[in-house]
Each structure stands twice: as structure tokens, then as C-alpha cells.
Design an enzyme around this catalytic site. Structure first.
Site, PDB file in Angstrom:
ATOM      1  N   GLU A  16      63.296  72.520  40.590  1.00  0.00           N
ATOM      2  CA  GLU A  16      62.272  72.205  39.602  1.00  0.00           C
ATOM      3  C   GLU A  16      61.773  70.763  39.716  1.00  0.00           C
ATOM      4  OE1 GLU A  16      64.639  73.415  36.331  1.00  0.00           O
ATOM      5  OE2 GLU A  16      63.768  75.417  36.257  1.00  0.00           O
TER       6      GLU A  16
ATOM      7  N   HIS B 147      72.471  71.859  39.140  1.00  0.00           N
ATOM      8  CA  HIS B 147      72.244  73.293  39.297  1.00  0.00           C
ATOM      9  C   HIS B 147      73.564  74.019  39.079  1.00  0.00           C
ATOM     10  CE1 HIS B 147      71.207  77.177  41.141  1.00  0.00           C
ATOM     11  NE2 HIS B 147      69.963  76.850  40.906  1.00  0.00           N
TER      12      HIS B 147
END
Length: 366
Positions: A308, A250
Site C-alpha cells: 500500500e 504486513h
């Protein structure tokens, strides 16, 4: 020769906000003062809307009124959206096209925001039904947002555990600092443009695979791995080939994304209620192997599971198909965009950053 350098606005403080805090070092997400672990799974989606938009949890009567309004807005927008031509094959393209067709006639931004939240869910459900080759069911004004959306998409009354899991997901993703789509919506709002334009711009940013487009590929990855025992060998081959491991890493977090943990817990609750996830054991094995391999390969770049990764597992478990995942993300995130538009209008100014010109000078025509 000069080389063009683009910073991506890293470390640039664009605005002050009261909506959410993202602490990448500690792995913490705070929404309106509440850690995401405290509100996701505990609140209804409509309660979280009230918290995000107005800064406090609603009283019981306020919650009932808000839920009723949201239900009625779904009913109100359905005929207009269902009358739209089939149009785009991609769910995000259809969502952008559907919301752009709306003409909001309410003066109050929160009334407009309610309509947009309702319309996003309805448009996604209509697209999903058409994608399945069937007519969309009309909304039920007496149902919650999650219950009504699942009923429309699945074609039958959903179980309570699946509704809770979906609404928990929407709450988890509804706001996340100054991410790319939120920044985009605020830039549009800063020009004095309308709320629909700002939200449609946010959808355009969210569609990009570097922002909201990875849950589907995570599901593809899990299908390709096939079995927990094969996870390490499959991942090693992908890394050796120079390919990216989907759902890992991320831009902000240097530890595991807290939203991944929240969604993993939501899947656990689903399983305990009897709704089995066929991919949870596999996903955990892939995450563990991927984290170990990435740590070995990139010791100075923490690459842990992001939101996700478990989004794909959760949405798959409740019966949603991968082509709908990004649009389903938007149902939650549109609430955050609307809140940021209001904040930008109240406290912001026209967004006009500078650029550094590195091209040639003094050229002449022959």
C-alpha cells in the site's frame, strides 16, 4: 473469568492452491509459477488474467480474443451500471452495490469472470466520474482494460506509460495467497453460492481498513510530512503519540513486501517516460526513516514497507484520487477471487471451522 481468545486462523492451512505462493520469510510472491517481478510490467492485464485463470500464458491469438472479449463486456455492462442511481458516497460501497445488481447469464465460470472484471472497472470509472461531477464516458471496446479505465476516469486519452503502470499494479495485486477477502470469497463459494455473491463478499472484506483501505491514508501521511527533511521528526512524533505508521508492516512478510519493490520500479519507469511523480523522493525518505525508527522501537517485529505504501504514490502519479484507491485495488483483485472460486468449487468442501465456547454454562431463570 475466562478470556475470549481469537487466533485469526494464523498458521492454519485452509486449502491447497495452484494460484499463488506467499513466502513471508523470503519476501517472495509467486503467481502460477512466476515470481511477481517477472510478470508485472511485462504482461498486459489480459495476459495475466489468462495465466491466472488457465495456468499458462496465452498465445498471441488467444490474447487478442481475450482482449476483444473484455472490451466488449465493458461496453455491454455500461448501460446497466450507468443507469444505477448515484447511491453510496464511498467508492467501495458503490462497487458492491453495482456488482450485486448484475445477473450473469453465462454458464462458463470464465465467461462470468470476464464480465465481472469488466464490470468492476466500469463501475469504478462511473463512480469516479460522478464524484468529479461529470457524466461517465462510454467504454471503448478496442482499448485495453487499463487504457479504457484511465480514459473514462481522466476524461482524455492516457499516455502509454501511465497505462502500463496501472496494469502493472493490477497484476501485482491480483492474487496474494489466502488473504482475508480471498478467504471470504472462498467461504461463500464453498456453500454452493454464485460467483457474484462470492465477489461481492470479497469486496466487503477488502473495504476494511486492515485489509485494503490503507493507500489513501498513506497519501495523507506523505502530505502531512511535506518534505523529505521533515520525515524523521514527523514520524517520531507519530510514534510518540502511539499512532500507526501507514503503509509499514504486513501480517505475513518479515522483510520488505516484494510488491512494494515492484511498484517502486513501476514508478521509476513512469518518471523515465516523462510522467513525474511529485511524491516519489518524499516517499523514499519516509520509508527509510520509518523503517529505521520502527526497527529501533520494535526490534523483534520486522515492520517494512508493504504494497500500500507505493500504491498510493503510483496511483497519485497517474492522476487517480485517493477516494478511488481501494476500488482500484479491487479491479485487480477480482481476478484472483474468481480464480479461487473456481478452485474452491473443484477441490474444496463446505468451510465449517470450529469455535471454542468460553461463556457461562448452567444459567437458570430467576
Amino acid at each position: 473469568m475466562n478470556t475470549l481468545k481469537v487466533s485469526g486462523l494464523d498458521q492454519i492451512m485452509f486449502a491447497e492452491t495452484q494460484l499463488s505462493l506467499v513466502d513471508g520469510e523470503a519476501g517472495r510472491l509467486v503467481v502460477r509459477g512466476y515470481d511477481i517481478e517477472r510478470i508485472s510490467g511485462s504482461l498486459h492485464f489480459s495476459e495475466a488474467l489468462h495465466l491466472l485463470w488457465l495456468g499458462r500464458l496465452p498465445h498471441r491469438e488467444e490474447h487478442l480474443v481475450l482482449e476483444k472479449k473484455l472490451g466488449q463486456r465493458r461496453v455491454d455492462v455500461f448501460p446497466r451500471l450507468d443507469a444505477l442511481p448515484d447511491g453510496p458516497e464511498n467508492s467501495m460501497d458503490f462497487l458492491r452495490y453495482a456488482l450485486a445488481s448484475l445477473d450473469l447469464n453465462q454458464d462458463d465460470i470464465w465467461e462470468q469472470s470476464l464480465t465481472l472484471c469488466a464490470a468492476t472497472a466500469v463501475a469504478c470509472a462511473i463512480w469516479s466520474c460522478r464524484h468529479q461531477g461529470r457524466q461517465a464516458l462510454p467504454p471503448d471496446a478496442t482499448a485495453t482494460q487499463g487504457e479504457d479505465f484511465l480514459r473514462m476516469v481522466l476524461g482524455h486519452q492516457p499516455d502509454a506509460a501511465s497505462v502500463r503502470a496501472l496494469e502493472s499494479y493490477w497484476i501485482t495485486v491480483m492474487d496474494h495467497g489466502m488473504n482475508a477477502s480471498t478467504f471470504t470469497a472462498r467461504v461463500v463459494a464453498s456453500t454452493g453460492s454464485d460467483l457474484v455473491s462470492a465477489v461481492v463478499a470479497g469486496i466487503g472484506a477488502l473495504k476494511g481498513p486492515l485489509h485494503g483501505g490503507a493507500p489513501g491514508p498513506v497519501l495523507d501521511m506523505l502530505s502531512a510530512v511535506g518534505h523529505p527533511d521533515q520525515a524523521r521528526a514527523w514520524l517520531e512524533a507519530e510514534l510518540q503519540a502511539g499512532r500507526r505508521i501507514m503503509g509499514m508492516g504486513h501480517r505475513i512478510y518479515r522483510v520488505r513486501d516484494p510488491r512494494a519493490a515492484v511498484l517502486e520500479t513501476a514508478i521509476d519507469r513512469l518518471e523515465k517516460s516523462g510522467v513525474r511523480s511529485p511524491r516519489l523522493t518524499l516517499a523514499r525518505a519516509v520509508e527509510q526513516a520509518a523503517a529505521e525508527l520502527l526497527q529501533q522501537r520494535y526490534p523483534d517485529r520486522p515492520l517494512k514497507a508493504n504494497v500500500e505504501f507505493y500504491t498510493a504514490v503510483l496511483l497519485d502519479a497517474i492522476g487517480l484520487s485517493a477516494p478511488l484507491f481501494s476500488a482500484c485495488f479491487a479491479i485487480g483483485r477480482v481476478a484472483g477471487w474468481c480464480a479461487h472460486v473456481d478452485e474452491q468449487r473443484k477441490f474444496g468442501r463446505l468451510v465449517r471451522p470450529q469455535s471454542s465456547y468460553v461463556g457461562p454454562l448452567g444459567l437458570t431463570l430467576e
